[in-house]
Design a protein around this motif. Structure first.
Motif, mmCIF file in Angstrom:
data_model
loop_
_atom_site.group_PDB
_atom_site.id
_atom_site.type_symbol
_atom_site.label_atom_id
_atom_site.label_comp_id
_atom_site.label_asym_id
_atom_site.label_seq_id
_atom_site.Cartn_x
_atom_site.Cartn_y
_atom_site.Cartn_z
ATOM 1 N N PRO A 1 35.849 36.277 61.285
ATOM 2 C CA PRO A 1 35.657 34.916 61.806
ATOM 3 C C PRO A 1 34.246 34.674 62.334
ATOM 4 O O PRO A 1 33.740 33.553 62.272
ATOM 5 N N GLY A 2 33.602 35.733 62.831
ATOM 6 C CA GLY A 2 32.212 35.579 63.260
ATOM 7 C C GLY A 2 31.305 35.244 62.099
ATOM 8 O O GLY A 2 30.414 34.390 62.197
ATOM 9 N N ALA A 3 31.528 35.901 60.957
ATOM 10 C CA ALA A 3 30.757 35.594 59.749
ATOM 11 C C ALA A 3 30.998 34.159 59.302
ATOM 12 O O ALA A 3 30.076 33.467 58.851
ATOM 13 N N ALA A 4 32.237 33.699 59.444
ATOM 14 C CA ALA A 4 32.560 32.318 59.053
ATOM 15 C C ALA A 4 31.816 31.310 59.916
ATOM 16 O O ALA A 4 31.335 30.276 59.418
ATOM 17 N N SER B 1 28.910 31.833 61.470
ATOM 18 C CA SER B 1 27.501 31.880 61.078
ATOM 19 C C SER B 1 27.274 31.167 59.745
ATOM 20 O O SER B 1 26.266 30.481 59.566
ATOM 21 N N LEU B 2 28.209 31.317 58.819
ATOM 22 C CA LEU B 2 28.085 30.654 57.515
ATOM 23 C C LEU B 2 28.029 29.139 57.668
ATOM 24 O O LEU B 2 27.314 28.459 56.923
ATOM 25 N N SER B 3 28.779 28.602 58.633
ATOM 26 C CA SER B 3 28.753 27.142 58.845
ATOM 27 C C SER B 3 27.378 26.670 59.285
ATOM 28 O O SER B 3 26.999 25.524 59.051
ATOM 29 N N ARG B 4 26.603 27.570 59.909
ATOM 30 C CA ARG B 4 25.244 27.219 60.344
ATOM 31 C C ARG B 4 24.202 27.528 59.281
ATOM 32 O O ARG B 4 23.138 26.904 59.242
ATOM 33 N N HIS B 5 24.509 28.501 58.418
ATOM 34 C CA HIS B 5 23.578 28.915 57.372
ATOM 35 C C HIS B 5 24.333 29.012 56.038
ATOM 36 O O HIS B 5 24.689 30.102 55.595
ATOM 37 N N PRO B 6 24.583 27.892 55.398
ATOM 38 C CA PRO B 6 25.437 27.880 54.197
ATOM 39 C C PRO B 6 24.846 28.612 52.995
ATOM 40 O O PRO B 6 25.576 28.864 52.025
ATOM 41 N N ALA C 1 41.467 35.452 54.226
ATOM 42 C CA ALA C 1 42.335 34.402 53.684
ATOM 43 C C ALA C 1 42.322 33.143 54.551
ATOM 44 O O ALA C 1 42.645 32.045 54.069
ATOM 45 N N ASN C 2 41.939 33.283 55.805
ATOM 46 C CA ASN C 2 41.889 32.134 56.723
ATOM 47 C C ASN C 2 40.578 31.366 56.645
ATOM 48 O O ASN C 2 40.428 30.351 57.332
ATOM 49 N N HIS C 3 39.628 31.838 55.829
ATOM 50 C CA HIS C 3 38.307 31.222 55.770
ATOM 51 C C HIS C 3 37.889 31.068 54.310
ATOM 52 O O HIS C 3 37.193 31.933 53.755
ATOM 53 N N ALA C 4 38.298 29.967 53.698
ATOM 54 C CA ALA C 4 38.083 29.770 52.260
ATOM 55 C C ALA C 4 36.600 29.760 51.892
ATOM 56 O O ALA C 4 36.202 30.355 50.877
ATOM 57 N N ARG C 5 35.775 29.099 52.695
ATOM 58 C CA ARG C 5 34.335 29.031 52.388
ATOM 59 C C ARG C 5 33.707 30.408 52.430
ATOM 60 O O ARG C 5 32.880 30.760 51.587
ATOM 61 N N LEU C 6 34.097 31.193 53.425
ATOM 62 C CA LEU C 6 33.552 32.548 53.539
ATOM 63 C C LEU C 6 34.012 33.408 52.373
ATOM 64 O O LEU C 6 33.222 34.173 51.804
ATOM 65 N N LYS C 7 35.267 33.299 52.012
ATOM 66 C CA LYS C 7 35.803 34.099 50.915
ATOM 67 C C LYS C 7 35.061 33.821 49.616
ATOM 68 O O LYS C 7 34.828 34.730 48.803
ATOM 69 N N ALA C 8 34.647 32.566 49.417
ATOM 70 C CA ALA C 8 33.964 32.179 48.171
ATOM 71 C C ALA C 8 32.590 32.815 48.039
ATOM 72 O O ALA C 8 32.079 32.949 46.917
ATOM 73 N N VAL C 9 31.993 33.222 49.148
ATOM 74 C CA VAL C 9 30.633 33.783 49.098
ATOM 75 C C VAL C 9 30.606 35.233 49.557
ATOM 76 O O VAL C 9 29.560 35.752 49.940
ATOM 77 N N SER C 10 31.767 35.892 49.539
ATOM 78 C CA SER C 10 31.863 37.262 50.047
ATOM 79 C C SER C 10 32.408 38.215 48.996
ATOM 80 O O SER C 10 33.188 37.826 48.116
ATOM 81 N N ARG C 11 31.995 39.467 49.130
ATOM 82 C CA ARG C 11 32.558 40.549 48.329
ATOM 83 C C ARG C 11 33.002 41.648 49.263
ATOM 84 O O ARG C 11 32.259 42.043 50.160
ATOM 85 N N VAL C 12 34.218 42.136 49.067
ATOM 86 C CA VAL C 12 34.776 43.172 49.923
ATOM 87 C C VAL C 12 34.565 44.535 49.264
ATOM 88 O O VAL C 12 34.884 44.723 48.091
ATOM 89 N N ILE C 13 34.008 45.462 50.025
ATOM 90 C CA ILE C 13 33.838 46.846 49.566
ATOM 91 C C ILE C 13 34.734 47.722 50.429
ATOM 92 O O ILE C 13 34.554 47.803 51.651
#
Length: 353
Positions: A23-26, A28-33, A51-63
């Motif tokens: 959620p912290g990344a989400a 920050s993403l709202s401030r720096h898209p 799953a609770n942050h659709a915008r973040l999920k679209a620009v993220s990769r999980v390792i």
């Protein structure tokens, strides 16, 4: 088109891991898209949060990795057990491999410093990295370093901190020539340990065009904003940081208690609540979260381990700004200007010995 900034997050670092990091990344993403993320850690914990942050999920990769560095691990233990497989190591390694521009972790400070130094190595002329943080003052913000990366330091190390801190201040505060002071027990030239006095002589002798050395600064000068950059070795820097954080919490608790003592104080609070809100905002440690590990061949940011999502977002913001405004390029320029700023430091020290 805005520059894309790729941020690798140690999703398992800190006191609670992914439930704060994601959620912290989400936020920050709202401030720096224009940001992209690598979320490194246990996918079973990351994916439900994501799953609770659709915008973040679209620009993220999980390792995925299930190896985590404990907050209680010694740096040597973390290097042995977590090297090449822990979430912290993989976040740093992503920076080394060029897969990310910056790594952010709320994990074990000693382990993060050891892994970052081992994997990324230090810049030419830098013996040891330092943790630099933004410190709120009565006249704005200052950079203070070292906040606890290493203990002790000779005059050359302190001069290197001055150069790197000045670079960070010029990036964050858009200053052409930041003022720099050395933390000391007094402002008189004869006071303080020998290495502090020698560092002062070095900075005066170097007369660098990229920073203005203004002399010694006492402890109360940090909060007054006596300089844009205040330099000290890690032992006293960490004590100063913890003392300031404790004082801020104490002041908040005292005010809260005083406001609840009587109906008169409650009424007084209603009239002064805007001022109290401004004070609370100023003292909020989350807004100063995110210490940059300066002196490495890559950008690494340390977040407080016990922060919440909003606080972690500020640490991610710091990482974004360091990349967006080319911190490493700025440091290298300042180190190499005029034949090498730090290369001339030993000669200057010898001249005054």
């Amino acid at each position: 088109m805005p520059q894309r900034v790729r941020i690798a997050l140690d999703a398992m670092g800190g006191d609670v891991g992914a439930s704060v990091v994601v959620p912290g990344a989400a936020i920050s993403l709202s401030r720096h898209p224009e940001t992209e993320f690598l979320l490194i850690g246990d996918s079973a914990q990351i994916e439900p949060q994501l799953a609770n942050h659709a915008r973040l999920k679209a620009v993220s990769r999980v390792i995925h990795t299930d190896v985590t560095v404990s907050m209680h691990d010694k740096p040597s233990q973390a290097l042995r057990r977590g090297r090449k497989s822990s979430s912290m190591w993989l976040a740093i390694d992503a920076v080394k491999k060029g897969e990310a521009d910056v790594a952010v972790s709320a994990g074990n400070t000693g382990a993060l410093m050891a892994m970052a130094r081992f994997n990324l190595h230090t810049l030419p002329g830098i013996d040891r990295p330092a943790i630099a943080g933004v410190w709120p003052t009565t006249r704005g913000d200052s950079i203070v370093l070292d906040l606890g990366a290493t203990i002790g330091g000779d005059a050359h190390h302190l001069a290197a901190l001055a150069v790197m801190g000045s670079a960070m201040a010029s990036v964050l505060f858009n200053l052409k020539r930041p003022t720099v002071g050395l933390l000391n027990i007094g402002v008189e030239e004869m006071k303080g340990h020998e290495e502090i006095r020698e560092a002062a002589e070095i900075l005066r002798a170097m007369n660098l065009p990229q920073l203005e050395y203004v002399g010694f600064v006492e402890g109360d000068g940090i909060g007054r904003g006596a300089a844009d950059v205040i330099v000290t070795e890690g032992y006293s820097g960490n004590i100063a940081l913890k003392a300031a954080e404790g004082t801020a919490r104490q002041l908040t608790d005292i005010l809260r208690s005083a406001m609840a003592q009587s109906w008169r104080s409650r009424i007084g609070y209603l009239f002064a609540r805007n001022a109290f809100h401004a004070l609370r905002e100023k003292l909020d440690p989350r807004k100063s979260n995110g210490g940059v590990l300066l002196g490495l061949r890559g950008v690494v940011v340390k977040s407080h381990g016990g922060t919440d999502a909003e606080g972690f977002a500020y640490a991610v913001d710091v990482g974004y700004e360091m990349v967006h405004y080319h911190l490493l390029t700025k440091i290298n320029q300042m180190l190499n200007r005029d034949g090498g700023a730090l290369a001339s430091a030993p000669a200057a020290q010898e001249a005054i010995s």
